[in-house]
Motif scaffolding. Structure first.
Motif, PDB file in Angstrom:
ATOM      1  N   VAL A  84       6.436  -9.511  36.744  1.00 50.94           N
ATOM      2  CA  VAL A  84       6.064  -8.505  37.744  1.00 50.94           C
ATOM      3  C   VAL A  84       4.590  -8.139  37.599  1.00 50.94           C
ATOM      4  O   VAL A  84       3.873  -7.948  38.578  1.00 50.94           O
ATOM      5  N   MET A  85       4.135  -8.050  36.342  1.00 45.30           N
ATOM      6  CA  MET A  85       2.718  -7.828  36.067  1.00 45.30           C
ATOM      7  C   MET A  85       2.076  -9.189  35.801  1.00 45.30           C
ATOM      8  O   MET A  85       2.307  -9.807  34.771  1.00 45.30           O
ATOM      9  N   ARG A  86       1.284  -9.651  36.741  1.00 46.47           N
ATOM     10  CA  ARG A  86       0.716 -10.991  36.625  1.00 46.47           C
ATOM     11  C   ARG A  86      -0.695 -10.942  36.049  1.00 46.47           C
ATOM     12  O   ARG A  86      -1.454  -9.996  36.292  1.00 46.47           O
ATOM     13  N   LEU A  87      -1.043 -11.990  35.313  1.00 42.14           N
ATOM     14  CA  LEU A  87      -2.379 -12.137  34.747  1.00 42.14           C
ATOM     15  C   LEU A  87      -3.092 -13.289  35.448  1.00 42.14           C
ATOM     16  O   LEU A  87      -2.542 -14.386  35.564  1.00 42.14           O
ATOM     17  N   ALA A 102     -11.006 -23.414  28.598  1.00 40.82           N
ATOM     18  CA  ALA A 102     -10.609 -22.027  28.866  1.00 40.82           C
ATOM     19  C   ALA A 102      -9.254 -21.962  29.556  1.00 40.82           C
ATOM     20  O   ALA A 102      -8.375 -21.188  29.158  1.00 40.82           O
ATOM     21  N   ILE A 103      -9.051 -22.783  30.592  1.00 44.02           N
ATOM     22  CA  ILE A 103      -7.785 -22.695  31.322  1.00 44.02           C
ATOM     23  C   ILE A 103      -6.641 -23.314  30.523  1.00 44.02           C
ATOM     24  O   ILE A 103      -5.485 -22.929  30.702  1.00 44.02           O
ATOM     25  N   ASP A 104      -6.959 -24.268  29.655  1.00 42.56           N
ATOM     26  CA  ASP A 104      -5.942 -24.834  28.767  1.00 42.56           C
ATOM     27  C   ASP A 104      -5.395 -23.740  27.849  1.00 42.56           C
ATOM     28  O   ASP A 104      -4.171 -23.520  27.769  1.00 42.56           O
ATOM     29  N   MET A 105      -6.280 -23.032  27.161  1.00 46.31           N
ATOM     30  CA  MET A 105      -5.841 -21.993  26.236  1.00 46.31           C
ATOM     31  C   MET A 105      -5.235 -20.800  26.966  1.00 46.31           C
ATOM     32  O   MET A 105      -4.275 -20.189  26.492  1.00 46.31           O
ATOM     33  N   ALA A 106      -5.776 -20.486  28.145  1.00 49.79           N
ATOM     34  CA  ALA A 106      -5.224 -19.380  28.931  1.00 49.79           C
ATOM     35  C   ALA A 106      -3.785 -19.671  29.347  1.00 49.79           C
ATOM     36  O   ALA A 106      -2.934 -18.770  29.363  1.00 49.79           O
ATOM     37  N   THR A 107      -3.502 -20.914  29.672  1.00 50.38           N
ATOM     38  CA  THR A 107      -2.140 -21.308  30.042  1.00 50.38           C
ATOM     39  C   THR A 107      -1.199 -21.147  28.859  1.00 50.38           C
ATOM     40  O   THR A 107      -0.074 -20.665  28.998  1.00 50.38           O
ATOM     41  N   GLN A 108      -1.646 -21.560  27.680  1.00 46.17           N
ATOM     42  CA  GLN A 108      -0.820 -21.402  26.486  1.00 46.17           C
ATOM     43  C   GLN A 108      -0.533 -19.934  26.201  1.00 46.17           C
ATOM     44  O   GLN A 108       0.549 -19.579  25.725  1.00 46.17           O
ATOM     45  N   ILE A 109      -1.494 -19.066  26.517  1.00 49.06           N
ATOM     46  CA  ILE A 109      -1.315 -17.634  26.294  1.00 49.06           C
ATOM     47  C   ILE A 109      -0.340 -17.039  27.302  1.00 49.06           C
ATOM     48  O   ILE A 109       0.448 -16.155  26.981  1.00 49.06           O
ATOM     49  N   GLY A 110      -0.361 -17.553  28.545  1.00 53.58           N
ATOM     50  CA  GLY A 110       0.577 -17.059  29.540  1.00 53.58           C
ATOM     51  C   GLY A 110      -0.028 -16.638  30.858  1.00 53.58           C
ATOM     52  O   GLY A 110       0.597 -15.893  31.617  1.00 53.58           O
ATOM     53  N   VAL A 111      -1.245 -17.098  31.173  1.00 55.02           N
ATOM     54  CA  VAL A 111      -1.857 -16.732  32.451  1.00 55.02           C
ATOM     55  C   VAL A 111      -0.983 -17.222  33.598  1.00 55.02           C
ATOM     56  O   VAL A 111      -0.335 -18.271  33.509  1.00 55.02           O
ATOM     57  N   ASP A 112      -0.946 -16.451  34.685  1.00 57.33           N
ATOM     58  CA  ASP A 112      -0.085 -16.777  35.820  1.00 57.33           C
ATOM     59  C   ASP A 112      -0.839 -17.399  36.987  1.00 57.33           C
ATOM     60  O   ASP A 112      -0.267 -18.133  37.783  1.00 57.33           O
ATOM     61  N   VAL A 113      -2.121 -17.068  37.102  1.00 57.41           N
ATOM     62  CA  VAL A 113      -2.947 -17.557  38.209  1.00 57.41           C
ATOM     63  C   VAL A 113      -4.311 -17.959  37.664  1.00 57.41           C
ATOM     64  O   VAL A 113      -4.892 -17.241  36.844  1.00 57.41           O
ATOM     65  N   VAL A 114      -4.820 -19.099  38.121  1.00 57.23           N
ATOM     66  CA  VAL A 114      -6.154 -19.560  37.737  1.00 57.23           C
ATOM     67  C   VAL A 114      -6.982 -19.765  38.998  1.00 57.23           C
ATOM     68  O   VAL A 114      -6.550 -20.470  39.923  1.00 57.23           O
ATOM     69  N   ILE A 115      -8.171 -19.152  39.028  1.00 58.13           N
ATOM     70  CA  ILE A 115      -9.051 -19.244  40.189  1.00 58.13           C
ATOM     71  C   ILE A 115     -10.411 -19.779  39.742  1.00 58.13           C
ATOM     72  O   ILE A 115     -11.127 -19.107  38.994  1.00 58.13           O
ATOM     73  N   PRO A 116     -10.792 -20.977  40.159  1.00 60.57           N
ATOM     74  CA  PRO A 116     -12.113 -21.508  39.821  1.00 60.57           C
ATOM     75  C   PRO A 116     -13.204 -20.755  40.596  1.00 60.57           C
ATOM     76  O   PRO A 116     -13.024 -20.445  41.778  1.00 60.57           O
ATOM     77  N   TRP A 117     -14.320 -20.511  39.924  1.00 62.01           N
ATOM     78  CA  TRP A 117     -15.411 -19.744  40.548  1.00 62.01           C
ATOM     79  C   TRP A 117     -16.708 -20.534  40.457  1.00 62.01           C
ATOM     80  O   TRP A 117     -17.147 -20.897  39.366  1.00 62.01           O
ATOM     81  N   GLN A 118     -17.333 -20.773  41.619  1.00 61.01           N
ATOM     82  CA  GLN A 118     -18.647 -21.424  41.669  1.00 61.01           C
ATOM     83  C   GLN A 118     -19.709 -20.332  41.568  1.00 61.01           C
ATOM     84  O   GLN A 118     -20.239 -19.850  42.557  1.00 61.01           O
ATOM     85  N   SER A 119     -20.005 -19.926  40.341  1.00 61.74           N
ATOM     86  CA  SER A 119     -20.984 -18.876  40.106  1.00 61.74           C
ATOM     87  C   SER A 119     -22.395 -19.364  40.421  1.00 61.74           C
ATOM     88  O   SER A 119     -22.681 -20.563  40.390  1.00 61.74           O
ATOM     89  N   SER A 120     -23.275 -18.427  40.710  1.00 65.19           N
ATOM     90  CA  SER A 120     -24.663 -18.794  41.012  1.00 65.19           C
ATOM     91  C   SER A 120     -25.345 -19.446  39.816  1.00 65.19           C
ATOM     92  O   SER A 120     -26.299 -20.207  39.973  1.00 65.19           O
ATOM     93  N   ARG A 121     -24.848 -19.168  38.611  1.00 69.05           N
ATOM     94  CA  ARG A 121     -25.448 -19.734  37.406  1.00 69.05           C
ATOM     95  C   ARG A 121     -24.661 -20.918  36.843  1.00 69.05           C
ATOM     96  O   ARG A 121     -25.014 -21.436  35.791  1.00 69.05           O
TER      97      ARG A 121
END
Length: 265
Positions: A84-87, A102-121
């Motif tokens: 119910v509480m999503r990360l 980062a997304i590999d380890m985040a998945t192992q931790i339990g992240v629910d949604v991954v959004i790639p960001w094209q940052s200016s830097r």
């Protein structure tokens, strides 16, 4: 020993599985991709147990009956509810594969949604059909390795303006967006207080909510971006005195959030 878990597509052409009609004691044929990984790569054989998941909460415990044909007997069928509480992790593209780490380890931790960001830097650039395939494969592999029933959702890559829209929507829906920045003045303890309040409201009205963590690239988030996100309602926070890599910052924050939300005992 914990059984290995394999993700499968119920609609696979080589071995479609009617997931809503499965029962203990039934025999099913493993999809070709799972059969290759389980039997040819991991050398599982007759009598060995394994787990299957569709990445949408379904969890099947099974035992190999015939390794050559990929036939397995179902031992049990269960389903895990969606949190119910999503990360969510909004991860800036980073060179040298740091974003994929980062997304590999985040998945192992339990992240629910991954959004790639094209940052200016961001030095790395998003390539449709190539980058998204690599990121999805990373999420799949980490989901199997950590034996999760839910595969994280991989969203389309976003720009600065789209993150502003995410922050604005969060204000309307009662969600929370956290920006990790070395020069922020808010501490993590203040973030935890906001998360506790949010969790209490979620429990009271039983409405799903999302906590999003924004992580910049190697060069950090620009002052202009920080101001845009803060003005849109995001909370800027410093994790500590040590400066963390792009591959590590989000992982630390998600670990702390998982503990605060009670996902980890």
């Amino acid at each position: 020993m914990t059984e290995a878990l394999f993700l499968f597509d119920p609609t696979s052409d080589d071995a479609p599985i009617q997931t809503d009609e499965l029962h203990s004691g039934w025999n099913i044929a493993l999809p070709q991709s799972v059969r290759k990984h389980a039997i040819q790569v991991m050398r599982l054989g007759r009598g060995d147990d394994l787990e299957l998941s569709d990445g949408k909460g379904l969890r099947i415990q099974a035992r190999i009956e015939d390794a050559e044909s990929g036939l397995v007997k179902i031992l049990s069928v269960g389903r895990q509810d969606k949190p119910v509480m999503r990360l969510a992790l909004i991860q800036a593209l980073a060179k040298g594969g740091h974003d994929e780490q980062a997304i590999d380890m985040a998945t192992q931790i339990g992240v629910d949604v991954v959004i790639p960001w094209q940052s200016s830097r961001s030095i790395a650039r998003w390539k449709d059909g190539r980058t998204d395939r690599k990121w999805f494969q990373t999420l799949q592999s980490a989901t199997e390795q950590s034996r999760r029933s839910w595969l994280p959702e991989l969203c389309d890559h976003v720009s600065d303006k789209q993150i502003v829209a995410i922050c604005q929507r969060a204000n309307v829906h009662g969600d929370l967006v956290i920006v990790l920045h070395q020069d922020a003045t808010d501490t993590w303890s203040q973030i935890e207080t906001a998360v506790d309040d949010m969790a209490a409201k979620c429990l009271a009205d039983a409405r799903p909510r999302t906590i999003s963590v924004i992580v910049g690239p190697e060069g950090g988030i620009s002052d202009e971006e920080i101001e845009m996100f803060r003005s849109a309602g995001a909370k800027c926070c410093v994790l500590g005195t040590n400066i963390l890599r792009a591959s590590c910052a989000g992982v630390v924050a998600l670990s702390l959030l998982s503990r605060t939300l009670g996902r980890w005992s």
